[in-house]
Write an enzyme that holds these catalytic residues in place. Structure first.
Site, short mmCIF file in Angstrom:
data_model
loop_
_atom_site.label_atom_id
_atom_site.label_comp_id
_atom_site.label_asym_id
_atom_site.label_seq_id
_atom_site.Cartn_x
_atom_site.Cartn_y
_atom_site.Cartn_z
N SER A 118 0.74 -1.36 -0.06
CA SER A 118 0.09 -0.15 0.04
C SER A 118 0.93 1.20 0.02
CB SER A 118 -0.83 -0.03 1.32
OG SER A 118 -1.62 -1.11 1.59
N HIS A 139 -1.32 -3.24 -7.29
CA HIS A 139 -1.94 -2.64 -5.82
C HIS A 139 -3.61 -3.00 -6.04
CE1 HIS A 139 -3.22 0.74 -2.75
NE2 HIS A 139 -3.01 -0.32 -2.21
N GLU A 151 -4.13 -0.27 -9.04
CA GLU A 151 -3.36 0.54 -9.23
C GLU A 151 -2.17 -0.03 -9.66
OE1 GLU A 151 -2.43 2.96 -5.82
OE2 GLU A 151 -2.46 4.69 -6.91
N ASN A 189 -3.63 6.12 -2.16
CA ASN A 189 -3.41 6.53 -0.80
C ASN A 189 -3.05 8.00 -0.59
OD1 ASN A 189 -4.54 4.25 0.68
ND2 ASN A 189 -2.80 3.21 0.00
N1 LIG Z 1 -5.72 -4.71 4.03
C1 LIG Z 1 -6.09 -3.93 3.20
O1 LIG Z 1 -6.94 -3.38 3.05
C2 LIG Z 1 -4.92 -3.55 1.87
C3 LIG Z 1 -5.41 -3.13 0.91
C4 LIG Z 1 -4.49 -3.01 -0.23
C5 LIG Z 1 -3.00 -3.53 -0.01
N2 LIG Z 1 -2.80 -4.05 0.90
C6 LIG Z 1 -1.46 -4.36 1.22
O2 LIG Z 1 -1.55 -5.85 0.97
C7 LIG Z 1 -0.33 -6.43 1.74
C8 LIG Z 1 -0.91 -7.70 2.75
O3 LIG Z 1 -1.87 -7.09 3.58
P1 LIG Z 1 -3.01 -7.81 4.32
O4 LIG Z 1 -4.15 -6.87 4.84
O5 LIG Z 1 -3.45 -8.95 3.45
O6 LIG Z 1 -2.25 -8.20 5.49
P2 LIG Z 1 -2.49 -9.50 6.58
O7 LIG Z 1 -1.77 -9.41 7.73
O8 LIG Z 1 -3.94 -9.87 6.49
O9 LIG Z 1 -1.85 -10.83 5.94
C9 LIG Z 1 -0.44 -11.12 5.76
C10 LIG Z 1 -0.02 -12.42 5.61
O10 LIG Z 1 1.34 -12.47 5.24
C11 LIG Z 1 2.07 -13.52 5.86
N3 LIG Z 1 3.51 -13.44 5.91
C12 LIG Z 1 4.17 -12.63 6.90
N4 LIG Z 1 5.62 -12.66 6.17
C13 LIG Z 1 5.86 -13.71 5.47
C14 LIG Z 1 6.59 -14.09 4.73
N5 LIG Z 1 7.94 -13.76 4.91
N6 LIG Z 1 6.40 -15.05 3.90
C15 LIG Z 1 5.20 -15.55 3.30
N7 LIG Z 1 4.26 -14.99 3.98
C16 LIG Z 1 4.23 -14.09 5.18
C17 LIG Z 1 1.52 -13.68 7.17
O11 LIG Z 1 1.60 -14.89 7.90
C18 LIG Z 1 -0.03 -13.22 6.90
O12 LIG Z 1 -0.74 -14.35 6.59
C19 LIG Z 1 0.38 -5.44 2.63
O13 LIG Z 1 1.49 -5.05 1.71
C20 LIG Z 1 -0.82 -4.37 2.59
O14 LIG Z 1 -0.24 -2.93 2.76
C21 LIG Z 1 -3.42 -4.20 1.92
#
Ligand SMILES: NC(=O)c1ccc[n+]([C@@H]2O[C@H](COP(=O)([O-])OP(=O)(O)OC[C@H]3O[C@@H](n4cnc5c(N)ncnc54)[C@H](O)[C@@H]3O)[C@@H](O)[C@H]2O)c1
Length: 295
Positions: A118, A139, A151, A189
């Site tokens: 993000s 994204h 994005e 963002n």
């Molecule tokens: N949540 C949102 O609304 C949103 C929207 C757009 C983008 N994002 C981006 O998406 C990405 C993930 O966010 P999320 O909300 O799904 O997070 P989340 O916390 O729900 O999930 C993250 C996952 O990554 C896993 N993980 C951590 N380290 C790891 C590794 N080394 N190898 C493999 N897996 C690993 C964790 O076990 C977890 O299951 C982030 O970069 C976030 O900025 C999130």
């Protein structure tokens, strides 16, 4: 493109795996946590059930989508022989840099490496690989199976060819890709977070209450959700970290997070995920848990 690896099976990773698998790609879903993989696959299955019950897809589509996904806890096993990797692991610079170093070492030289970050710089992530021209931001928005936008963020060195490939691929998923350059907050963002921060500042200055601020933006500006409720859904910790990235990146006080946001995060009031943010979600959660016992 045929085989895609998705790193991280959390909120975004399972949604990304879902849309690729539903479009006929072979998906390798990788997470360090078996519990996350189980939960992620459960979510995909539940979301597909909802689509079947709304007659958006048939039962066979659901079965095919699920059979297109295989799960791995070992990165090396999961990313071998893939055309594209979409990284959607925890939003943490160190974690992402390590993942991209490993991907660069293990993946075939032609594999495209995308990140769903993000706020972290695509250029910085690309710089730890020997293929910065093949590193790109993809994204997706939450919830991934529903939201149309992707994005597409070009890092400093991302090539035209790779950008074009990823734009076309996003269209194959039924999404609308939009190309942007790599500066803090990208576009989504950079515009959304100052609005959320200003809504928090308005509350902090006691101009109006939570309900009133959200009502003005919902009914007055036709936003489907007020900015304070949206912040609760995104996670207040996530909002704070994105604002800090923009504040540090532009050295501009207009991105400084509101002290109320900082305080709420320090107090553990993170929004829906902690049951309390600007709104209290504990009662509705209790109702959900009771209902689940009878289902
Ligand atoms: N949540 C949102 O609304 C949103 C929207 C757009 C983008 N994002 C981006 O998406 C990405 C993930 O966010 P999320 O909300 O799904 O997070 P989340 O916390 O729900 O999930 C993250 C996952 O990554 C896993 N993980 C951590 N380290 C790891 C590794 N080394 N190898 C493999 N897996 C690993 C964790 O076990 C977890 O299951 C982030 O970069 C976030 O900025 C999130």
């Amino acid at each position: 493109m045929n085989t895609i690896a998705v790193i991280g099976a959390g909120t975004m990773g399972n949604g990304i795996a879902h849309v690729f698998a539903q479009s006929g790609f072979q998906v390798k879903l990788v997470d360090i946590s078996q519990a996350s993989l189980d939960k992620g696959m459960g979510t995909i299955s539940k979301n597909l059930d909802r689509m079947v019950s709304k007659e958006i897809i048939g039962e066979t589509d659901k079965e095919n989508t699920l059979s297109n996904i295989s799960v791995y806890t070992n990165l090396k096993d999961g990313i071998q022989t893939t055309d594209l990797v979409v990284e959607a692991a925890t939003e943490n610079l160190e974690i992402k840099l390590q993942i991209f170093k490993d991907l660069d070492e293990i993946c075939d030289a032609n594999t495209i490496l995308a990140t769903n970050t993000s706020s972290i710089s695509i250029t910085q992530i690309a710089a730890v690989t020997k293929r910065p021209e093949k590193v790109i931001g993809m994204h997706f928005m939450n919830p991934v199976p529903i939201m149309k936008l992707v994005e597409i963020i070009r890092g400093y060195s991302t090539s035209d060819e790779i950008t074009q490939t990823i734009m076309e691929l996003s269209k194959q998923l039924g999404k609308t890709p939009t190309e942007v350059n790599d500066y803090p907050g990208f576009v989504a963002n950079r515009i959304l977070m100052p609005m959320i921060n200003e809504a928090i500042e308005t509350l902090f200055n006691q101009v109006a209450g939570v309900q009133e601020i959200d009502t003005v933006m919902k009914l007055g500006m036709a936003h489907p959700m007020g900015p304070l409720q949206l912040a609760d859904f995104i996670g207040l910790d996530v909002c704070l970290s994105i604002l800090n990235v923009m504040y540090d990146g532009f050295k501009n006080p207009k991105y400084a997070p509101c002290p109320l946001l900082v305080n709420m995060v320090m107090a553990g009031k993170l929004g829906v995920k902690s049951d309390e943010g600007f709104y209290d979600y504990s009662e509705s959660r209790k109702a959900e848990k009771v209902a689940a016992q009878f289902n």
